[in-house]
Design a protein around this motif. Structure first.
Motif, PDB file in Angstrom:
ATOM      1  N   LEU A  12     -39.058 -23.802  -6.533  1.00 15.43           N
ATOM      2  CA  LEU A  12     -38.768 -24.849  -5.554  1.00 15.43           C
ATOM      3  C   LEU A  12     -39.642 -24.785  -4.310  1.00 15.43           C
ATOM      4  O   LEU A  12     -40.176 -25.808  -3.866  1.00 15.43           O
ATOM      5  N   VAL A  20     -33.890 -33.778  -3.207  1.00 12.77           N
ATOM      6  CA  VAL A  20     -34.375 -32.412  -3.408  1.00 12.77           C
ATOM      7  C   VAL A  20     -34.967 -31.864  -2.116  1.00 12.77           C
ATOM      8  O   VAL A  20     -34.716 -30.715  -1.729  1.00 12.77           O
ATOM      9  N   ARG A  68     -31.398 -28.957  -8.835  1.00 12.52           N
ATOM     10  CA  ARG A  68     -32.053 -28.249  -7.731  1.00 12.52           C
ATOM     11  C   ARG A  68     -31.139 -27.121  -7.293  1.00 12.52           C
ATOM     12  O   ARG A  68     -29.983 -27.331  -6.914  1.00 12.52           O
ATOM     13  N   LEU A 104     -36.147 -25.698  -9.506  1.00  8.38           N
ATOM     14  CA  LEU A 104     -35.678 -26.896 -10.209  1.00  8.38           C
ATOM     15  C   LEU A 104     -35.506 -26.469 -11.658  1.00  8.38           C
ATOM     16  O   LEU A 104     -36.451 -25.954 -12.277  1.00  8.38           O
TER      17      LEU A 104
END
Length: 323
Positions: free
Chosen positions: A93, A132, A152, A157
């Motif tokens: 992420l 996100v 998320r 992810l």
């Protein structure tokens, strides 16, 4: 290529062809452009056709460059992701959010394409990526694309089949050598060690011999069978066990030299997404945890069991689909 060139080639080669009668129907937008708009532009501006072809070529070249860069960044983000659960794919992420905001949709769509999913609309993509980016560190944002959940989490992810972690039921099971059963995306297998006697009438499944190594293994070291971690366990020939959800007060010990901790803390340490924790199974013996999905084995209980066997947990989801 203009139609006149095609007609010349067909006539020269004396080819038979079929004319689709809908090609002349200007009710279709493509035909309206071809028969009404393009001739008008070509008449009004000399060299329009050549310029249009050149512009389309430049757009294709730009798209190709974007796709190559998106693929390169996607490979890097997949390699950087670390996930304790069996998923189809994961993207790190922090690295994803470090990308230019305008470039993230290209990387995201490339990821969905590798997963074999159709591309969502621009509006849906932009809305999901906005959530996100705006979510707090602990917030879980989830959307389902053609049966695949994109979640998320704090670190990644994740992509996994919809409801795969919740599609199992609590049950009592009999642990014995040769037993195998599925719990959600996991397959739990038990097999007696070579040379050990099985219970009366029960077959002994001999595991493959591990590869020879000059390095001496520690007692609690993990062998590898494919991608499944293998532990030597002490297990009675027959033991009543249960597969259930976690409960308040559940504790376990993840290594012989570590103290026991409650599952909530261990899930956090292992990076198990908070949204999925309540859905994950634990395997218990006498209501004490033997194995917890996303965490591993309870070494305190392993040390107390008194019949040797191999026990390992593997995933029946194909991981690494995006490689």
């Amino acid at each position: 290529m203009p139609r006149s060139k095609i007609d010349e080639y067909v006539e020269r080669e004396e080819l038979d062809f079929v004319e689709d009668e809908s090609n002349t129907d200007t009710a279709y937008e493509r035909n309206f452009l071809r028969h009404e708009v393009v001739p008008l532009l070509a008449e009004r501006r000399e060299g329009f056709r050549r310029a249009a072809v050149r512009s389309v070529g430049l757009i294709e070249e730009g798209v190709d460059i974007l796709e190559r860069f998106a693929g390169r960044d996607l490979d890097r983000l997949i390699a950087a992701a670390s996930v304790p659960l069996p998923v189809l794919s994961a993207v790190e992420l922090s690295g994803f959010l470090a990308l230019d905001e305008d470039f993230r949709p290209y990387v995201f769509r490339r990821w969905l394409s590798r997963l074999g999913l159709g591309l969502p609309t621009k509006a849906r993509t932009d809305d999901f990526l906005r959530q996100v980016a705006d979510g707090s560190t602990e917030s879980a944002v989830e959307s389902v694309f053609e049966g695949v959940s994109i979640l998320r989490t704090r670190d990644n992810l994740l992509a996994f089949p919809e409801n795969v972690f919740s599609g199992w039921r609590e049950q009592k099971v009999l642990l014995r050598p040769g037993r195998e059963f599925e719990v959600g995306p996991w397959t739990i297998s038990l097999a007696a060690l070579p040379g050990e006697e099985a219970a009366a009438g029960e077959p002994v499944e001999k595991p493959k011999k591990p590869k020879k190594t000059t390095r001496k293994k520690k007692a609690d070291q993990v062998d590898q069978v494919g991608t499944a971690p293998v532990f030597r366990l002490a297990l009675r020939a027959r033991m009543q066990a249960a597969i259930r959800h976690r409960r308040p007060g559940d504790r376990m010990k993840t290594a012989p030299n570590r103290p026991d901790k409650n599952l909530k803390d261990l899930y956090a340490e292992c990076g198990v997404p908070s949204k999925l924790r309540a859905e994950l199974p634990v395997l218990t013996v006498d209501d004490r945890i033997l194995w917890a999905a996303g965490i591993g084995w309870n070494h305190e209980l392993i040390a107390e069991l008194d019949r040797k066997c191999f026990c390992f947990v593997s995933s029946n989801i194909i991981a690494g689909i995006c490689h």
